[in-house]
Design a protein around this motif. Structure first.
Motif, PDB file in Angstrom:
ATOM      1  N   HIS A 109     -43.228 -28.744  23.802  1.00 26.89           N
ATOM      2  CA  HIS A 109     -43.194 -29.358  25.131  1.00 26.89           C
ATOM      3  C   HIS A 109     -44.127 -28.682  26.143  1.00 26.89           C
ATOM      4  CE1 HIS A 109     -41.802 -32.247  27.945  1.00 26.89           C
ATOM      5  NE2 HIS A 109     -41.581 -31.296  28.835  1.00 26.89           N
ATOM      6  N   GLY A 110     -45.086 -27.927  25.673  1.00 30.81           N
ATOM      7  CA  GLY A 110     -46.119 -27.442  26.587  1.00 30.81           C
ATOM      8  C   GLY A 110     -45.712 -26.273  27.453  1.00 30.81           C
ATOM      9  N   GLY A 111     -44.803 -25.424  26.952  1.00 36.65           N
ATOM     10  CA  GLY A 111     -44.575 -24.154  27.634  1.00 36.65           C
ATOM     11  C   GLY A 111     -43.305 -24.045  28.452  1.00 36.65           C
ATOM     12  N   TRP A 112     -42.538 -25.144  28.556  1.00 35.56           N
ATOM     13  CA  TRP A 112     -41.263 -24.987  29.281  1.00 35.56           C
ATOM     14  C   TRP A 112     -40.221 -25.947  28.726  1.00 35.56           C
ATOM     15  CZ3 TRP A 112     -38.807 -28.184  33.161  1.00 35.56           C
ATOM     16  CH2 TRP A 112     -39.498 -29.373  33.453  1.00 35.56           C
ATOM     17  N   LEU A 113     -38.952 -25.732  29.134  1.00 30.77           N
ATOM     18  CA  LEU A 113     -37.821 -26.427  28.531  1.00 30.77           C
ATOM     19  C   LEU A 113     -37.028 -27.216  29.574  1.00 30.77           C
ATOM     20  CD1 LEU A 113     -36.622 -23.371  26.408  1.00 30.77           C
ATOM     21  CD2 LEU A 113     -37.519 -25.505  25.444  1.00 30.77           C
ATOM     22  N   ALA A 132     -33.364 -31.989  29.251  1.00 28.52           N
ATOM     23  CA  ALA A 132     -33.216 -32.908  28.116  1.00 28.52           C
ATOM     24  C   ALA A 132     -33.591 -32.235  26.795  1.00 28.52           C
ATOM     25  CB  ALA A 132     -34.088 -34.145  28.334  1.00 28.52           C
ATOM     26  N   VAL A 133     -34.518 -31.287  26.862  1.00 25.29           N
ATOM     27  CA  VAL A 133     -34.920 -30.573  25.643  1.00 25.29           C
ATOM     28  C   VAL A 133     -33.771 -29.666  25.202  1.00 25.29           C
ATOM     29  CG1 VAL A 133     -36.597 -28.997  24.633  1.00 25.29           C
ATOM     30  CG2 VAL A 133     -37.352 -30.675  26.341  1.00 25.29           C
ATOM     31  N   LEU A 134     -33.187 -28.964  26.167  1.00 25.48           N
ATOM     32  CA  LEU A 134     -32.050 -28.085  25.845  1.00 25.48           C
ATOM     33  C   LEU A 134     -30.894 -28.901  25.255  1.00 25.48           C
ATOM     34  CD1 LEU A 134     -32.036 -25.839  29.065  1.00 25.48           C
ATOM     35  CD2 LEU A 134     -33.147 -25.383  26.875  1.00 25.48           C
ATOM     36  N   ASP A 135     -30.667 -30.076  25.844  1.00 21.90           N
ATOM     37  CA  ASP A 135     -29.568 -30.931  25.364  1.00 21.90           C
ATOM     38  C   ASP A 135     -29.807 -31.361  23.913  1.00 21.90           C
ATOM     39  OD1 ASP A 135     -28.473 -30.629  27.830  1.00 21.90           O
ATOM     40  OD2 ASP A 135     -28.929 -32.662  28.535  1.00 21.90           O
ATOM     41  N   HIS A 136     -31.071 -31.653  23.616  1.00 20.74           N
ATOM     42  CA  HIS A 136     -31.377 -32.091  22.248  1.00 20.74           C
ATOM     43  C   HIS A 136     -31.132 -30.947  21.257  1.00 20.74           C
ATOM     44  CE1 HIS A 136     -33.108 -34.455  19.065  1.00 20.74           C
ATOM     45  NE2 HIS A 136     -33.976 -33.498  18.795  1.00 20.74           N
ATOM     46  N   VAL A 137     -31.505 -29.750  21.644  1.00 21.27           N
ATOM     47  CA  VAL A 137     -31.286 -28.597  20.762  1.00 21.27           C
ATOM     48  C   VAL A 137     -29.777 -28.394  20.559  1.00 21.27           C
ATOM     49  CG1 VAL A 137     -31.535 -26.079  20.566  1.00 21.27           C
ATOM     50  CG2 VAL A 137     -33.485 -27.481  21.292  1.00 21.27           C
ATOM     51  N   ALA A 138     -28.997 -28.533  21.637  1.00 21.19           N
ATOM     52  CA  ALA A 138     -27.534 -28.381  21.523  1.00 21.19           C
ATOM     53  C   ALA A 138     -26.962 -29.423  20.568  1.00 21.19           C
ATOM     54  CB  ALA A 138     -26.894 -28.503  22.903  1.00 21.19           C
ATOM     55  N   GLU A 139     -27.482 -30.639  20.694  1.00 15.42           N
ATOM     56  CA  GLU A 139     -27.006 -31.723  19.828  1.00 15.42           C
ATOM     57  C   GLU A 139     -27.305 -31.409  18.357  1.00 15.42           C
ATOM     58  OE1 GLU A 139     -28.263 -36.296  19.393  1.00 15.42           O
ATOM     59  OE2 GLU A 139     -28.418 -35.456  21.412  1.00 15.42           O
ATOM     60  N   LEU A 140     -28.539 -30.952  18.101  1.00 13.20           N
ATOM     61  CA  LEU A 140     -28.908 -30.618  16.719  1.00 13.20           C
ATOM     62  C   LEU A 140     -28.035 -29.509  16.145  1.00 13.20           C
ATOM     63  CD1 LEU A 140     -32.812 -30.501  16.721  1.00 13.20           C
ATOM     64  CD2 LEU A 140     -31.349 -32.056  15.432  1.00 13.20           C
ATOM     65  N   VAL A 183     -38.598 -34.571  31.504  1.00 17.99           N
ATOM     66  CA  VAL A 183     -38.361 -35.776  30.689  1.00 17.99           C
ATOM     67  C   VAL A 183     -36.875 -36.111  30.680  1.00 17.99           C
ATOM     68  CG1 VAL A 183     -40.347 -35.568  29.130  1.00 17.99           C
ATOM     69  CG2 VAL A 183     -38.269 -34.270  28.629  1.00 17.99           C
ATOM     70  N   ASP A 184     -36.573 -37.402  30.400  1.00 19.09           N
ATOM     71  CA  ASP A 184     -35.172 -37.828  30.319  1.00 19.09           C
ATOM     72  C   ASP A 184     -34.634 -37.691  28.905  1.00 19.09           C
ATOM     73  OD1 ASP A 184     -35.117 -38.505  32.976  1.00 19.09           O
ATOM     74  OD2 ASP A 184     -35.900 -40.522  32.578  1.00 19.09           O
ATOM     75  N   SER A 185     -35.555 -37.681  27.936  1.00 14.74           N
ATOM     76  CA  SER A 185     -35.103 -37.528  26.551  1.00 14.74           C
ATOM     77  C   SER A 185     -36.187 -36.785  25.772  1.00 14.74           C
ATOM     78  CB  SER A 185     -34.818 -38.885  25.916  1.00 14.74           C
ATOM     79  OG  SER A 185     -36.032 -39.584  25.800  1.00 14.74           O
ATOM     80  N   PHE A 186     -35.774 -36.232  24.657  1.00 10.31           N
ATOM     81  CA  PHE A 186     -36.708 -35.422  23.869  1.00 10.31           C
ATOM     82  C   PHE A 186     -36.326 -35.529  22.407  1.00 10.31           C
ATOM     83  CE2 PHE A 186     -37.519 -31.434  21.576  1.00 10.31           C
ATOM     84  CZ  PHE A 186     -38.869 -31.217  21.836  1.00 10.31           C
ATOM     85  N   SER A 187     -37.326 -35.523  21.556  1.00 11.22           N
ATOM     86  CA  SER A 187     -37.051 -35.357  20.124  1.00 11.22           C
ATOM     87  C   SER A 187     -38.227 -34.602  19.511  1.00 11.22           C
ATOM     88  CB  SER A 187     -36.835 -36.707  19.437  1.00 11.22           C
ATOM     89  OG  SER A 187     -37.987 -37.489  19.581  1.00 11.22           O
TER      90      SER A 187
END
Ligand code: FES
Length: 200
Positions: free
Chosen positions: A50-54, A57-65, A10-14
């Motif tokens: 996210h169904g078993g993997w990262l 974009a998911v990692l980036d969202h976690v870093a942002e949070l 994905v390109d973005s995640f929340s």
């Protein structure tokens, strides 16, 4: 789901509304200036959503949070075996093959999983539902051999029990986790082996 049955890149995640509430609950356990300590539980939550993997974009969202540099999250996600940074089956079948489990027959447990799933170690099933891997000690050596599937430990296994459990999960069932020998927790099999002296 992408064409191979895996959760898509994905390109973005929340986080979902429900998981945002969980994120708040997790962050509440840490001092505001130590937010990044929550990286492990947040990655677990994200991977589950996210169904078993990262994906990146998911990692980036976690870093942002966590208000932390992205590399701090990348290095954690790539270090720990329980996080997957490549498309991976949603149901993770992990067989412990470290020495205590190996001495107690983990080769047979691996064979049972391969036979049930029709795949080799490190492979995903064609429909993207299952991923099979070997794992290092999972801290349940008293109940060796064992395997860890999603959130559950299945212990005191043999070939037949392990195959039955995996096949039940393939049918959408959730077999009773824990020791499959009938004993409670890691109590002695049979009879007590310590504290045998009579009380004075
Ligand atoms: S060696 Fe398998 S759980 Fe410890």
């Amino acid at each position: 789901m992408d064409k191979d049955g895996f959760a898509p890149d994905v390109d973005s995640f929340s986080f979902s509304a429900e998981n945002r509430a969980e994120v708040e609950r997790i962050l509440g356990k840490y001092p505001a200036d130590r937010k990044r300590s929550a990286v492990l539980p947040l990655l677990h939550l994200a991977q589950r959503q996210h169904g078993g993997w990262l994906p990146r974009a998911v990692l980036d969202h976690v870093a942002e949070l966590l208000e932390t540099p992205k590399i701090r999250v990348y290095e954690v996600a790539s270090f720990y075996d329980m996080f997957n940074t490549e498309p991976t089956g949603r149901v993770q079948v992990r067989v412990c093959t470290t020495t205590p489990c190996w001495l107690r027959g983990s080769d047979e447990i691996v064979r049972a999983c391969k036979d049930a799933l029709g795949i080799e170690i490190g492979e995903n099933t064609e429909d993207g539902r299952f991923f099979l891997r070997e794992f290092e000690c999972l801290g349940a050596c008293c109940n060796a051999p064992m395997m860890w599937i999603d959130d559950h430990f299945y212990e005191d296994l043999d070939y037949g029990k392990a195959k039955e459990i995996v096949e039940a999960i393939m049918r959408g069932e959730t077999p009773e986790p824990g020791p499959q020998s009938g004993r409670k927790g890691s109590e002695p099999l049979g009879q007590r082996t310590t504290l045998l002296e009579d009380e004075a």
